[in-house]
Design a protein around this motif. Structure first.
Motif, PDB file in Angstrom:
ATOM      1  N   TYR A 127       0.528  -0.912   0.364  1.00  0.00           N
ATOM      2  CA  TYR A 127       0.558   0.093   0.259  1.00  0.00           C
ATOM      3  C   TYR A 127       0.961   0.772   0.364  1.00  0.00           C
ATOM      4  O   TYR A 127       1.967   0.699   0.323  1.00  0.00           O
ATOM      5  CB  TYR A 127      -0.656  -0.019   1.209  1.00  0.00           C
ATOM      6  CG  TYR A 127       0.098   0.678   2.634  1.00  0.00           C
ATOM      7  CD1 TYR A 127       0.473   1.972   3.034  1.00  0.00           C
ATOM      8  CD2 TYR A 127      -0.001  -1.013   3.378  1.00  0.00           C
ATOM      9  CE1 TYR A 127       0.644   1.442   4.532  1.00  0.00           C
ATOM     10  CE2 TYR A 127       0.657  -0.446   4.731  1.00  0.00           C
ATOM     11  CZ  TYR A 127       0.756   0.396   4.986  1.00  0.00           C
ATOM     12  OH  TYR A 127       1.669   0.733   6.370  1.00  0.00           O
ATOM     13  N   PHE A 128       0.438   2.077  -0.215  1.00  0.00           N
ATOM     14  CA  PHE A 128       0.818   4.115  -0.344  1.00  0.00           C
ATOM     15  C   PHE A 128       0.158   4.342   0.736  1.00  0.00           C
ATOM     16  O   PHE A 128      -0.784   4.534   0.681  1.00  0.00           O
ATOM     17  CB  PHE A 128       1.083   4.006  -1.222  1.00  0.00           C
ATOM     18  CG  PHE A 128       0.179   4.832  -2.972  1.00  0.00           C
ATOM     19  CD1 PHE A 128      -0.506   5.534  -2.259  1.00  0.00           C
ATOM     20  CD2 PHE A 128      -0.613   3.615  -2.983  1.00  0.00           C
ATOM     21  CE1 PHE A 128      -1.584   6.167  -3.759  1.00  0.00           C
ATOM     22  CE2 PHE A 128      -1.757   3.829  -4.214  1.00  0.00           C
ATOM     23  CZ  PHE A 128      -2.235   5.404  -4.162  1.00  0.00           C
ATOM     24  N   THR A 129       0.598   5.484   0.959  1.00  0.00           N
ATOM     25  CA  THR A 129      -0.558   6.905   1.791  1.00  0.00           C
ATOM     26  C   THR A 129      -0.567   8.072   0.725  1.00  0.00           C
ATOM     27  O   THR A 129      -0.237   8.600  -0.235  1.00  0.00           O
ATOM     28  CB  THR A 129       0.805   6.905   2.982  1.00  0.00           C
ATOM     29  OG1 THR A 129       2.084   7.083   2.677  1.00  0.00           O
ATOM     30  CG2 THR A 129       0.344   5.834   3.787  1.00  0.00           C
ATOM     31  N   GLU A 145      -8.076   0.926  -3.756  1.00  0.00           N
ATOM     32  CA  GLU A 145      -8.837   0.487  -2.668  1.00  0.00           C
ATOM     33  C   GLU A 145      -8.148   1.718  -0.981  1.00  0.00           C
ATOM     34  O   GLU A 145      -7.361   0.846  -0.820  1.00  0.00           O
ATOM     35  CB  GLU A 145      -9.372  -0.861  -2.582  1.00  0.00           C
ATOM     36  CG  GLU A 145     -10.235  -1.817  -1.120  1.00  0.00           C
ATOM     37  CD  GLU A 145     -10.198  -3.094  -0.383  1.00  0.00           C
ATOM     38  OE1 GLU A 145     -10.942  -2.835   0.245  1.00  0.00           O
ATOM     39  OE2 GLU A 145      -9.883  -3.902  -2.063  1.00  0.00           O
ATOM     40  N   VAL A 146      -9.462   2.222  -0.673  1.00  0.00           N
ATOM     41  CA  VAL A 146      -8.664   2.485   0.949  1.00  0.00           C
ATOM     42  C   VAL A 146      -8.808   1.348   1.955  1.00  0.00           C
ATOM     43  O   VAL A 146      -9.533   0.626   1.877  1.00  0.00           O
ATOM     44  CB  VAL A 146      -9.700   3.281   0.920  1.00  0.00           C
ATOM     45  CG1 VAL A 146      -9.455   4.100   2.477  1.00  0.00           C
ATOM     46  CG2 VAL A 146      -9.977   5.606   0.420  1.00  0.00           C
ATOM     47  N   LEU A 147      -7.670   0.922   2.561  1.00  0.00           N
ATOM     48  CA  LEU A 147      -7.224   0.024   3.534  1.00  0.00           C
ATOM     49  C   LEU A 147      -7.470   0.395   4.682  1.00  0.00           C
ATOM     50  O   LEU A 147      -7.715   0.010   5.666  1.00  0.00           O
ATOM     51  CB  LEU A 147      -5.831  -0.028   3.045  1.00  0.00           C
ATOM     52  CG  LEU A 147      -5.937  -0.615   2.079  1.00  0.00           C
ATOM     53  CD1 LEU A 147      -4.320  -1.697   1.961  1.00  0.00           C
ATOM     54  CD2 LEU A 147      -6.715  -2.389   1.462  1.00  0.00           C
ATOM     55  N   GLY A 148      -7.572   1.610   5.022  1.00  0.00           N
ATOM     56  CA  GLY A 148      -7.786   2.185   6.285  1.00  0.00           C
ATOM     57  C   GLY A 148      -6.987   4.148   6.362  1.00  0.00           C
ATOM     58  O   GLY A 148      -7.261   4.430   5.427  1.00  0.00           O
ATOM     59  N   GLN A 149      -7.483   4.743   8.002  1.00  0.00           N
ATOM     60  CA  GLN A 149      -7.286   6.390   7.870  1.00  0.00           C
ATOM     61  C   GLN A 149      -7.244   6.156   8.860  1.00  0.00           C
ATOM     62  O   GLN A 149      -7.644   5.777  10.169  1.00  0.00           O
ATOM     63  CB  GLN A 149      -8.311   7.347   7.727  1.00  0.00           C
ATOM     64  CG  GLN A 149      -9.068   7.980   7.227  1.00  0.00           C
ATOM     65  CD  GLN A 149      -9.639   9.125   7.132  1.00  0.00           C
ATOM     66  OE1 GLN A 149      -9.781   8.881   5.894  1.00  0.00           O
ATOM     67  NE2 GLN A 149     -10.484   9.749   8.100  1.00  0.00           N
ATOM     68  N   LYS A 187     -18.583  -1.694   0.514  1.00  0.00           N
ATOM     69  CA  LYS A 187     -17.680  -1.109   1.732  1.00  0.00           C
ATOM     70  C   LYS A 187     -17.635   0.123   1.585  1.00  0.00           C
ATOM     71  O   LYS A 187     -17.944   2.188   2.682  1.00  0.00           O
ATOM     72  CB  LYS A 187     -16.389  -1.293   1.669  1.00  0.00           C
ATOM     73  CG  LYS A 187     -15.339  -2.838   1.833  1.00  0.00           C
ATOM     74  CD  LYS A 187     -14.139  -2.601   1.342  1.00  0.00           C
ATOM     75  CE  LYS A 187     -14.047  -3.766   1.913  1.00  0.00           C
ATOM     76  NZ  LYS A 187     -12.621  -4.579   1.102  1.00  0.00           N
ATOM     77  N   ALA A 188     -18.111   0.829   0.648  1.00  0.00           N
ATOM     78  CA  ALA A 188     -18.044   2.955   0.149  1.00  0.00           C
ATOM     79  C   ALA A 188     -19.201   2.997   1.348  1.00  0.00           C
ATOM     80  O   ALA A 188     -19.758   3.640   1.851  1.00  0.00           O
ATOM     81  CB  ALA A 188     -18.477   2.928  -1.650  1.00  0.00           C
ATOM     82  N   ARG A 189     -20.685   1.747   1.022  1.00  0.00           N
ATOM     83  CA  ARG A 189     -21.458   2.604   2.048  1.00  0.00           C
ATOM     84  C   ARG A 189     -21.412   2.733   3.558  1.00  0.00           C
ATOM     85  O   ARG A 189     -21.823   3.383   4.106  1.00  0.00           O
ATOM     86  CB  ARG A 189     -23.104   1.343   1.882  1.00  0.00           C
ATOM     87  CG  ARG A 189     -24.034   2.116   2.420  1.00  0.00           C
ATOM     88  CD  ARG A 189     -25.187   0.904   2.193  1.00  0.00           C
ATOM     89  NE  ARG A 189     -26.333   1.144   0.915  1.00  0.00           N
ATOM     90  CZ  ARG A 189     -25.722  -0.182  -0.104  1.00  0.00           C
ATOM     91  NH1 ARG A 189     -24.741  -1.117   0.204  1.00  0.00           N
ATOM     92  NH2 ARG A 189     -25.962   0.034  -1.156  1.00  0.00           N
TER      93      ARG A 189
END
Length: 389
Positions: A111-113, A156-160, A251-253
């Motif tokens: 992943y990248f940030t 895909e967004v894996l986390g924040q 996941k989007a919802r």
């Protein structure tokens, strides 16, 4: 004189150099005396004299990777950032701004940030203004508040995660364009955006009840209590933005319906909020267009200009506005020139967007479809037409 500088000003500069031992006056001439080459003290990457050293450890010994300017460090090498250097990934273990040092370790991650940045602009003084436009001195306050992890494959967004970093201030010059109330009303009446019902999922009634209970059954804008009609629950970031930005609807919802993205509003405040979302679509698209065209007129790099959009109200006049500002302390003349080019910029922007064959925005015109609120291209075209009439 020298260039556009009068002789008196040049003489003052020469006297300062002579007093510092870097120049010598003789026979009505001034000679450079310092051993250092003047340009060596000027960075081509940044106007900041302060840098942050990037270091890693090899065989228990520190090794220098490079440097970044201090203003860029919070978003380039913030804690837990993935930094790419010579095709090698590095994970930022620590960022010490006071010591001017960032500690990194080599990694191989999938992943990248992406930094999450908040920016505010305060007008310090107005040098010149006219209908729709103005330019003057501004203070830009930026703060990296968190970061997002994205998968290399698919995005895909894996986390924040949140970050606690100090804000940075830049005092410079800016050019801003404001949208009048008449223009906002005309756009609101145009009906250029869809209002079809969203599928918020089977859990929406429960989520809606939780949000209203959390907010004490009061509008979070005007404070009005619920009456016979229940208050609405509003998505701060539009629901459709999440759906368009992800290939995974569930996941989007879930991300869209996160409680932090929801707020309770009365019917009137909800209508205003929805209008702001739609105006934001046009403003974001317009900002994308102007930020793309401005460097061509100014013959500068795109990174020399910053863009800030205020969809609801801007400090100087209470109107939706966008600001293009010099990314250099005190400014270097870009803002004044953009003020002069205002009409031509808008006219060329309208031509450019009209000529693009895409349906709902692309990187060549108003930005990728779905990134600017609820679409982008139709709203931007309508806004440009209003501004150029």
């Amino acid at each position: 004189g020298f260039g556009s500088l009068p002789a008196e000003t040049v003489q003052e500069y020469l006297q300062v150099l002579s007093a510092g031992g870097e120049a010598h006056e003789a026979v009505e001439k001034t000679f450079w005396m310092s051993e250092a080459y003047p340009a060596a003290a000027v960075s081509l990457r940044s106007a900041s004299p302060e840098n942050v050293v990037l270091q890693t450890e090899e065989e228990d010994r520190p090794r220098l990777l490079g440097e970044v300017d201090r203003e860029s460090a919070p978003w380039m090498v913030h804690p837990k950032a993935v930094y790419l250097h010579e095709a090698q990934q590095y994970y930022v273990q620590e960022l010490d701004l006071e010591a001017g040092r960032a500690t990194l370790i080599p990694v191989a991650l999938d992943y990248f940030t992406e930094p999450l940045k908040e920016t505010s602009v305060t007008v310090l003084s107005v040098v010149a203004e006219a209908p729709q436009k103005a330019w003057g001195e501004v203070q830009v306050t930026s703060q990296v508040t968190g970061f997002r992890k994205r998968a290399w494959v698919g995005g895909e967004v894996l986390g924040q995660e949140p970050l606690d970093l100090p804000p940075s201030d830049l005092q410079t010059t800016g050019y801003w364009l404001s949208i009048s109330e008449e223009t906002v009303e005309a756009l609101s009446r145009a009906g250029l955006w869809t209002n079809s019902p969203n599928d918020y999922g089977p859990e929406w009634p429960k989520i809606r009840e939780r949000v209203r209970t959390r907010d004490g059954f009061r509008c979070q804008v005007c404070g009005a209590a619920e009456g016979q009609r229940q208050h609405d629950v509003h998505h701060k970031t539009p629901f459709r933005f999440f759906l368009r930005a992800s290939d995974y609807p569930e996941k989007a919802r879930a991300a869209a319906n996160n409680l932090n993205n929801l707020t309770t509003l009365c019917h009137e405040c909800h209508k205003k909020a929805e209008t702001n979302v739609r105006v934001r679509s046009g403003l974001a698209g317009l900002g994308y267009v102007l930020a793309s065209l401005a460097p061509l007129f100014l013959m500068c790099d795109s990174e020399d200009l910053g863009l800030h959009i205020e969809p609801e109200a801007f400090a100087i006049n209470g109107l939706p506005s966008l600001v293009l500002y010099d990314q250099v302390p005190a400014g270097i003349g870009f803002s004044e020139r953009l003020f002069e080019l205002h009409a031509e910029l808008l006219a060329r922007g309208l031509e450019h967007v009209r000529a693009c064959p895409c349906e709902d925005g692309c990187p060549s015109c108003v930005g990728p479809g779905g990134e600017n609120g609820l679409g982008g291209k139709a709203e931007t075209l309508a806004l440009l037409k209003q501004l150029t009439e």
